[in-house]
Design a protein around this motif. Structure first.
Motif, mmCIF file in Angstrom:
data_model
loop_
_atom_site.group_PDB
_atom_site.id
_atom_site.type_symbol
_atom_site.label_atom_id
_atom_site.label_comp_id
_atom_site.label_asym_id
_atom_site.label_seq_id
_atom_site.Cartn_x
_atom_site.Cartn_y
_atom_site.Cartn_z
ATOM 1 N N THR A 74 0.839 -1.194 0.000
ATOM 2 C CA THR A 74 0.000 0.000 0.000
ATOM 3 C C THR A 74 0.876 1.247 0.000
ATOM 4 O OG1 THR A 74 -0.135 0.102 2.405
ATOM 5 C CG2 THR A 74 -1.813 -1.190 1.278
ATOM 6 N N THR A 75 0.334 2.298 -0.551
ATOM 7 C CA THR A 75 1.037 3.578 -0.641
ATOM 8 C C THR A 75 0.509 4.527 0.429
ATOM 9 O OG1 THR A 75 1.305 3.291 -3.020
ATOM 10 C CG2 THR A 75 1.532 5.535 -2.154
ATOM 11 N N HIS A 108 -14.262 -3.299 12.030
ATOM 12 C CA HIS A 108 -14.543 -4.434 11.139
ATOM 13 C C HIS A 108 -13.293 -4.909 10.407
ATOM 14 C CE1 HIS A 108 -18.876 -5.288 11.301
ATOM 15 N NE2 HIS A 108 -18.978 -4.033 11.722
ATOM 16 N N LEU A 109 -12.321 -4.032 10.213
ATOM 17 C CA LEU A 109 -11.077 -4.427 9.550
ATOM 18 C C LEU A 109 -10.116 -5.144 10.497
ATOM 19 C CD1 LEU A 109 -10.301 -1.246 7.397
ATOM 20 C CD2 LEU A 109 -11.011 -3.490 6.540
ATOM 21 N N GLY A 118 -6.536 -3.529 4.278
ATOM 22 C CA GLY A 118 -6.681 -2.740 5.497
ATOM 23 C C GLY A 118 -7.030 -1.290 5.218
ATOM 24 N N ILE A 119 -7.869 -1.064 4.211
ATOM 25 C CA ILE A 119 -8.213 0.310 3.819
ATOM 26 C C ILE A 119 -9.736 0.484 3.827
ATOM 27 C CG2 ILE A 119 -8.284 1.900 1.835
ATOM 28 C CD1 ILE A 119 -5.462 1.161 1.207
ATOM 29 N N ALA A 120 -10.180 1.642 4.314
ATOM 30 C CA ALA A 120 -11.589 2.014 4.257
ATOM 31 C C ALA A 120 -11.696 3.456 3.785
ATOM 32 C CB ALA A 120 -12.242 1.875 5.633
ATOM 33 N N VAL A 121 -12.732 3.735 2.992
ATOM 34 C CA VAL A 121 -12.974 5.086 2.488
ATOM 35 C C VAL A 121 -14.440 5.432 2.741
ATOM 36 C CG1 VAL A 121 -12.934 6.623 0.490
ATOM 37 C CG2 VAL A 121 -11.208 4.811 0.702
ATOM 38 N N ILE A 151 -10.280 8.721 4.763
ATOM 39 C CA ILE A 151 -9.530 7.544 4.319
ATOM 40 C C ILE A 151 -8.785 6.968 5.518
ATOM 41 C CG2 ILE A 151 -7.813 6.617 2.718
ATOM 42 C CD1 ILE A 151 -8.191 9.106 0.970
ATOM 43 N N LEU A 152 -8.944 5.654 5.733
ATOM 44 C CA LEU A 152 -8.231 4.939 6.781
ATOM 45 C C LEU A 152 -7.303 3.915 6.133
ATOM 46 C CD1 LEU A 152 -7.771 3.764 9.711
ATOM 47 C CD2 LEU A 152 -9.749 2.292 9.235
ATOM 48 N N ARG A 153 -6.061 3.922 6.562
ATOM 49 C CA ARG A 153 -5.087 2.913 6.110
ATOM 50 C C ARG A 153 -4.429 2.328 7.347
ATOM 51 N NH1 ARG A 153 0.398 3.371 5.419
ATOM 52 N NH2 ARG A 153 1.419 1.900 3.970
ATOM 53 N N LEU A 154 -4.737 1.035 7.620
ATOM 54 C CA LEU A 154 -4.156 0.387 8.785
ATOM 55 C C LEU A 154 -2.652 0.232 8.614
ATOM 56 C CD1 LEU A 154 -6.633 -2.559 9.542
ATOM 57 C CD2 LEU A 154 -6.631 -0.255 10.526
#
Length: 469
Positions: free
Chosen positions: A3-4, A257-258, A330-333, A31-34
């Motif tokens: 992931t970037t 949830h992730l 592991g991403i949510a938008v 934007i969430l990036r674990l």
């Protein structure tokens, strides 16, 4: 999957540009990036939020990241999460008949009353007419009164025979939560989700939303915006779509949830098994283009060129919300808007975000064929009807048309009582495209039959039965 990192300056500018391009008065993006192993030891999750435009074109109040919007039917996943908490606790099972929890339940079909389960409600397969928006008042007994009147709702299809979006089923799930917990649905959401997740800008009642800068819906955007005539829907629809929130809070819910059911501080909200079941395949969607190809428990499921995403959209009166999770990355938008339709924004923005961050591409937007497709419409002509909606399909001057007439509380609230007539453009066998009023995007219209022979039209995520000729 590599992931970037999130380029905050880029997405802030790009989001503002796209919101303006699509004529949306105001909107939020989150934007969430674990953090992943490749980020190194001690790396933290990335959370980015931005806002642009105004909350109300009449007042010009700016939208901020702390403003709240109606997230509409994204609320259904929150309601489903609390239902699954109760399953975790052994209060009932997915296959428990609802009448065992609510003995006074009386639906239009006595056999369905006996056999409809919690699973049927979570998967939109009960067949209960889904668009019953009866206003049963503002009291704490709103859901109890609503369920008492569900016997007047039609049974649109046999129990479990097909999938059809069902708001009514989620109001019934809300009542299940009330009966089992002894709390109102609103209180249960606060105690079981909002508080443990540390959400400070998430509410269920209008008077709670009013303490924040809050969005007003718009039926039309662009240079000549039209503000919605009312702010929200009746309290009886709460479990189906009355949560008001900001994208930061929505991402905290998505993060749980992730991460298999855990909050940021490690508190368990839902079992890993419950989280997995909500995202897992449960039932097929007859029309696989508009939302997802299949349904889980609360979530819809999307095939993004071989990558499995889950999500939910929400539309209230002049507001639209969109939430997508890509668990493998592991991403949510999350996007909240104050315009009734945000599909064109979604198609452009989410493709850019997911392709940039994880090199995953969304399916191509649904469009009409470049060359005309020859499909005989004769088998599909006729009248299709369910509660509050009449669909008439006919041929006139060599073209196929669909006339949609909406009635009832939603039509009155949104000012959409006049019939809409639009051409059906053939895309393939039993599949047509239509561009409804106030929409920049084409919507799929699927004709199909149940295994037992009954004919249906699937449009706007709803299955509508054909009337006998």
């Amino acid at each position: 999957m590599t992931t970037t990192p999130i380029d905050a300056a880029h997405w802030e500018a790009r989001f503002a540009e796209l919101v303006k391009k699509h004529g949306i008065p105001g909107a939020q993006l989150g934007i969430l990036r674990l953090a992943s192993a490749s980020d190194g030891a001690g790396a933290e999750d990335e959370v980015f939020t931005t806002a642009t435009g105004v909350l109300h074109t009449g007042t010009g109040q700016p939208a901020t990241t702390d403003s709240v919007f109606q997230i509409g039917s994204v609320s259904k996943v929150w309601t489903a999460t609390v239902v699954m908490q109760l399953v975790d606790e052994g209060r009932f099972a997915l296959d428990t008949p609802v009448v065992e929890i609510i003995p006074e339940l009386s639906l239009g079909d006595p056999e369905v009353t006996k056999t409809v389960t919690v699973w049927h409600l979570l998967t939109h397969t009960s067949g209960i007419d889904g668009d019953v928006f009866t206003d049963t008042g503002r009291g704490d007994d709103a859901l109890e009164k609503y369920v008492a009147q569900l016997g007047e709702a039609a049974q649109n299809h046999p129990l479990g025979a097909t999938w059809s979006y069902c708001n009514s089923g989620f109001s019934l799930l809300g009542r299940i939560i009330e009966v089992v917990t002894g709390l109102t649905w609103d209180q249960a959401m606060k105690e079981r989700l909002f508080a443990p997740l540390g959400l400070t800008h998430t509410t269920t009642l209008p008077e709670e939303a009013m303490v924040f800068g809050h969005a007003m819906g718009h039926l039309k955007g662009g240079d000549d915006p039209q503000v919605a005539p009312v702010w929200g829907l009746p309290r009886s629809v709460g479990p189906a779509g009355l949560i008001t929130s900001r994208t930061e809070d929505v991402l905290a819910f998505a993060r749980m949830h992730l991460t298999g059911g855990l909050t940021q501080d490690g508190t368990r909200i839902l079992s890993e098994e419950g989280v997995a079941a909500m995202a897992a395949y449960q039932t097929e969607c007859p029309e696989k283009i508009l939302l997802g190809d299949s349904w889980g428990l609360g979530w819809f499921r999307c095939d993004w060129n071989g990558h499995r995403a889950i999500g939910h959209d929400g539309n209230t009166i002049g507001q639209a919300a969109l939430l997508r999770l890509l668990p493998e990355a592991g991403i949510a938008v999350s996007v909240n808007t104050n315009l009734g339709s945000a599909i064109p924004l979604y198609q452009e923005l989410y493709e850019e975000i997911f392709s940039a961050l994880v090199d995953v591409h969304l399916p191509a937007p649904f469009e009409v064929p470049a060359e005309p497709v020859d499909v005989d419409p004769t088998p599909y002509l006729g009248t299709y009807a369910r509660e509050s909606v009449l669909e008439e399909v006919y041929v006139e001057k060599g073209k196929t048309w669909m006339r949609t007439t909406v009635s009832g509380p939603v039509a009155e609230a949104s000012g959409d009582a006049e019939p809409e007539v639009h051409e059906l453009i053939a895309v393939g066998d039993a599949l047509f495209a239509v561009k409804p009023d106030k929409s920049e995007a084409y919507y799929p219209v699927r004709f199909y039959s149940l295994p037992t022979g009954e004919e249906y039209i699937h449009f706007g995520a709803r299955a509508t039965p054909k009337r006998p000729a």
